[in-house]
Scaffold this active site. Structure first.
Site, PDB file in Angstrom:
ATOM      1  N   PRO A  22      15.898  -8.909  39.379  1.00  0.00           N
ATOM      2  CA  PRO A  22      15.737  -8.140  40.614  1.00  0.00           C
ATOM      3  C   PRO A  22      15.106  -6.769  40.407  1.00  0.00           C
ATOM      4  CG  PRO A  22      18.048  -8.275  39.974  1.00  0.00           C
ATOM      5  CD  PRO A  22      17.297  -9.229  39.100  1.00  0.00           C
ATOM      6  N   ASN A  23      14.289  -6.402  41.374  1.00  0.00           N
ATOM      7  CA  ASN A  23      13.617  -5.088  41.468  1.00  0.00           C
ATOM      8  C   ASN A  23      12.484  -4.903  40.463  1.00  0.00           C
ATOM      9  OD1 ASN A  23      15.337  -4.044  43.578  1.00  0.00           O
ATOM     10  ND2 ASN A  23      16.948  -3.964  42.036  1.00  0.00           N
ATOM     11  N   ARG A  42       8.481   1.872  40.976  1.00  0.00           N
ATOM     12  CA  ARG A  42       9.906   2.172  40.881  1.00  0.00           C
ATOM     13  C   ARG A  42      10.211   3.091  39.687  1.00  0.00           C
ATOM     14  NH1 ARG A  42      14.038  -2.156  38.192  1.00  0.00           N
ATOM     15  NH2 ARG A  42      15.929  -1.007  38.658  1.00  0.00           N
ATOM     16  N   TYR A  46      10.769   3.604  33.858  1.00  0.00           N
ATOM     17  CA  TYR A  46      10.207   2.278  33.547  1.00  0.00           C
ATOM     18  C   TYR A  46       8.718   2.289  33.202  1.00  0.00           C
ATOM     19  CZ  TYR A  46      14.671   0.736  35.366  1.00  0.00           C
ATOM     20  OH  TYR A  46      16.016   0.551  35.548  1.00  0.00           O
ATOM     21  N   ASN A  69      14.632 -10.639  31.408  1.00  0.00           N
ATOM     22  CA  ASN A  69      15.118  -9.305  31.754  1.00  0.00           C
ATOM     23  C   ASN A  69      15.910  -9.504  33.046  1.00  0.00           C
ATOM     24  OD1 ASN A  69      15.651  -6.750  32.653  1.00  0.00           O
ATOM     25  ND2 ASN A  69      13.597  -5.949  32.238  1.00  0.00           N
ATOM     26  N   ALA A 106      19.634  -5.557  36.909  1.00  0.00           N
ATOM     27  CA  ALA A 106      21.035  -5.127  37.045  1.00  0.00           C
ATOM     28  C   ALA A 106      22.024  -6.288  36.883  1.00  0.00           C
ATOM     29  CB  ALA A 106      21.235  -4.447  38.398  1.00  0.00           C
ATOM     30  N   GLU A 163      16.918 -11.386  25.384  1.00  0.00           N
ATOM     31  CA  GLU A 163      17.114 -10.465  26.506  1.00  0.00           C
ATOM     32  C   GLU A 163      16.239  -9.229  26.283  1.00  0.00           C
ATOM     33  OE1 GLU A 163      21.265  -9.517  26.794  1.00  0.00           O
ATOM     34  OE2 GLU A 163      20.898  -7.779  28.070  1.00  0.00           O
ATOM     35  N   HIS A 222      14.996  -5.391  27.856  1.00  0.00           N
ATOM     36  CA  HIS A 222      15.113  -4.288  28.808  1.00  0.00           C
ATOM     37  C   HIS A 222      14.024  -3.276  28.516  1.00  0.00           C
ATOM     38  CE1 HIS A 222      18.798  -5.822  30.399  1.00  0.00           C
ATOM     39  NE2 HIS A 222      19.210  -6.017  29.163  1.00  0.00           N
ATOM     40  N   ARG A 271      21.413   5.596  29.114  1.00  0.00           N
ATOM     41  CA  ARG A 271      21.500   5.803  30.562  1.00  0.00           C
ATOM     42  C   ARG A 271      22.959   5.746  31.027  1.00  0.00           C
ATOM     43  NH1 ARG A 271      17.410   1.967  33.410  1.00  0.00           N
ATOM     44  NH2 ARG A 271      17.875   3.401  35.132  1.00  0.00           N
TER      45      ARG A 271
END
Ligand code: DQA
Length: 147
Positions: free
Chosen positions: A9-10, A17, A22, A73, A76, A97, A99, A106
């Site tokens: 998502p996103n 964004r 990012y 990825n 969230a 995975e 990121h 963070r």
């Protein structure tokens, strides 16, 4: 070999964004780099993006029928989706995975991944390069498993 690459998502909003976190690469630019790098490695990569947990689970289930490995990825969902974790465990494909950001630098809620225990490993904090390194890692993993 064939890899199923999933953006959660996103991530479709990359380039727009939170660019300080990012980076400025747009979603399309990132995918172009992924496809180009996959070609040089002789990997057939199919790229998916979804903002919906159930759709991501369906893509993971379907990967069972065609893919040698999963690169994901989960956005969230990383931090709380037991359903995505179970799907990865169920299909028994090697998964990596990724990121873009260094989640450990963070907010506290990003420090924990419920997905990582069912993956081979994580690549974190290296931006777009993380996906390219993940392609190399999957190739290595899959070829080694054929020895
Ligand atoms: C992310 C990190 C997650 O915490 C966040 O929710 C994202 C992107 C990353 O690529 O750095 O959506 O997965």
């Amino acid at each position: 070999m064939k890899a199923c690459l999933i953006h959660g998502p996103n991530l479709n909003l990359l380039g727009i964004r939170e660019t300080d976190i990012y980076g400025r690469d747009t979603f399309d630019e990132i995918n172009r780099k992924i496809k180009y790098h996959a070609e040089t490695l002789n990997i057939e990569v199919r790229i998916f993006q979804s903002n919906h947990e159930g759709e991501i689970i369906d893509v993971i289930h379907d990967a069972r029928n065609w893919a040698d490995a999963i690169i994901i990825n989960p956005g969230a969902y990383t931090h709380y989706s037991y359903a995505i974790r179970d799907a990865i465990a169920a299909v028994r494909l090697p998964a990596i995975e990724v990121h873009l950001s260094n989640v450990h630098a963070r907010e506290e809620f990003r420090h924990h991944s419920v997905i990582s225990p069912v993956t081979v490993g994580q690549i974190i904090g290296l931006g777009t390069m993380g996906y390219l390194l993940a392609l190399e890692a999957t190739k290595h993993l899959v070829e080694r498993s054929h020895l």
